[in-house]
Design a protein around this motif. Structure first.
Motif, PDB file in Angstrom:
ATOM      1  N   TRP A  24      -6.542  -2.903  -2.245  1.00 28.43           N
ATOM      2  CA  TRP A  24      -5.565  -1.833  -2.870  1.00 28.43           C
ATOM      3  C   TRP A  24      -4.815  -2.340  -3.917  1.00 28.43           C
TER       4      TRP A  24
ATOM      5  N   VAL B  22       0.797  -1.368   0.136  1.00 24.60           N
ATOM      6  CA  VAL B  22       0.139   0.103  -0.093  1.00 24.60           C
ATOM      7  C   VAL B  22       0.897   1.330  -0.086  1.00 24.60           C
TER       8      VAL B  22
ATOM      9  N   GLN C 170      -4.947  -3.265   2.183  1.00 23.69           N
ATOM     10  CA  GLN C 170      -4.414  -4.307   1.405  1.00 23.69           C
ATOM     11  C   GLN C 170      -5.693  -5.245   1.391  1.00 23.69           C
TER      12      GLN C 170
END
Length: 397
Positions: free
Chosen positions: A223, A107, A219
């Protein structure tokens, strides 16, 4: 007069005692569920002995604001120069931590920092309420979703039971959001991380734990590493505004073939990325092609204004400039009462939007577009005070 005053005091005292008795019964009834969740008698008694409902939570719970903050005012505050500059300072200060988190969870660091900045101004204000007391108050007397608040309350107690934070240090919002990046207890349970390896998932005092937890949350919600949240764009003359319905998804290449281009003149880096055209203030404000990461941010907070602010703040932290488009600030959003009035006016004129409930959904937007098209206006489907005034003016013509 003295007798009347004494009677009034007695009435207030009796009401308070009854309220306390009701809350005490609620706590007593909570114990079997707490015990089943693994809470010890010692922890339960430590937390609830002498507790009463949080009056500030009650006040905020009952507060129904008619005012709707315009998105431009929201962005002016959320993405202020001071917040951008502080984010840039923290980007340097936590470089090694952010590098590790970025590598571990995939991320982008600026997104994690932007959420921290939005949620608590980088830890500057994490809330002034004890989370367990606030959640107990909501589970006891909230008008809606009491089962939800009860579940969150039990999870919050489990955080203390696990030794991750002391009860008295469990600060958060009146609605139970906790720590630097404002997790609800259920989100803490599912996503909080012990980055520093001390055995505690401490999102209150450990900034690395809080940032890692936020990265893991993003996540797990999908993402896409190294991709942006969206692009500010310009629209061609004669654009079909029916495509800006917050759900039509096309590839960036397809949008480009329809004349949609980036405001900075650069090409889109990946023509295959899929995007939705979003116009938060209708045709009177900037337009954006929103990619998957924008909707991942919305899993943190479903507000379009919030997700746009996070994305824009993230860009500014890594050196991006302000938005290019201007907001026509006279196109103020409607309050719920005004939205109900708009819906009634549309229904009265045959532009059926269904029940006038003050909520803007697909049917209301379709009705607005139909009205706008019939009157030769840009059919962007955006409800504003200008549109309401125009519809009401029609009554006199």
């Amino acid at each position: 007069m003295r007798n009347l005053l004494a009677a009034a005091i007695l009435t207030l005292t009796t009401a308070a005692a009854q309220a306390d008795a009701g809350f005490n019964r609620f706590i007593k009834d909570l114990w079997p569920d707490a015990r089943a969740a693994g809470i010890s008698t010692a922890t339960f008694n430590q937390i609830f002995t002498g507790m009463d409902p949080d009056p500030d939570t009650v006040r905020l719970m009952d507060k129904q604001s008619e005012f709707v903050k315009p998105i431009w005012d929201y962005l002016d505050s959320a993405v202020s120069d001071a917040r951008v500059e502080r984010g840039q300072e923290l980007l340097r200060e936590y470089d090694s931590v952010l590098t590790s988190i970025e590598s571990r969870y995939g991320v982008d660091r600026e997104a994690v920092l932007a959420i921290w900045g939005m949620e608590t101004n980088y830890g500057g204000f994490m809330g002034r309420h004890n989370v367990i007391r606030a959640l107990a108050t909501l589970a006891y007397e909230a008008p809606r979703r009491r089962d939800y608040w009860r579940r969150e309350l039990l999870k919050a107690i489990s955080v203390v039971q696990g030794g991750h934070v002391r009860f008295e240090d469990m600060e958060g919002s009146w609605a139970g959001a906790m720590g630097h990046t404002q997790f609800m207890p259920s989100s803490w349970e599912a996503y909080a991380k012990d980055y520093n390896g001390d055995g505690r998932r401490d999102i209150w005092t450990s900034i690395p734990d809080a940032l890692a937890s936020t990265a893991y949350y993003l996540q797990k919600h999908g993402w896409q590493t190294g991709k942006t949240w969206g692009y500010e764009v310009t629209l061609p003359a004669g654009f079909d505004f029916h495509l800006a319905d917050d759900k039509t998804t096309l590839t960036v290449g397809e949008w480009s073939r329809r004349g949609v281009s980036r405001v900075n003149g650069k090409s889109f880096p990946r023509a295959s990325d899929r995007a939705i055209l979003v116009m938060p203030a209708g045709a009177s404000g900037p337009a954006f092609l929103m990619l998957k990461n924008f909707y991942v941010i919305k899993r943190y907070n479903h507000s379009t204004s919030y997700a746009l602010a996070v994305g824009h703040l993230a860009d500014r932290i890594i050196g991006g400039g302000p938005l290019a488009g201007d907001w026509s600030r006279e196109y103020l959003p409607l309050s719920r009462t005004e939205t109900t009035e708009l819906q009634r006016e549309l229904n009265r004129r045959g532009f059926n939007v269904g029940e006038a409930d003050g909520r803007v959904g697909p049917a209301t937007r379709r009705g607005i577009r139909a009205y706008q098209k019939a009157r030769g206006l840009v059919p962007d489907g955006y409800p504003s005070v200008v549109l309401l005034a125009r519809i009401k003016l029609d009554s006199y013509n």
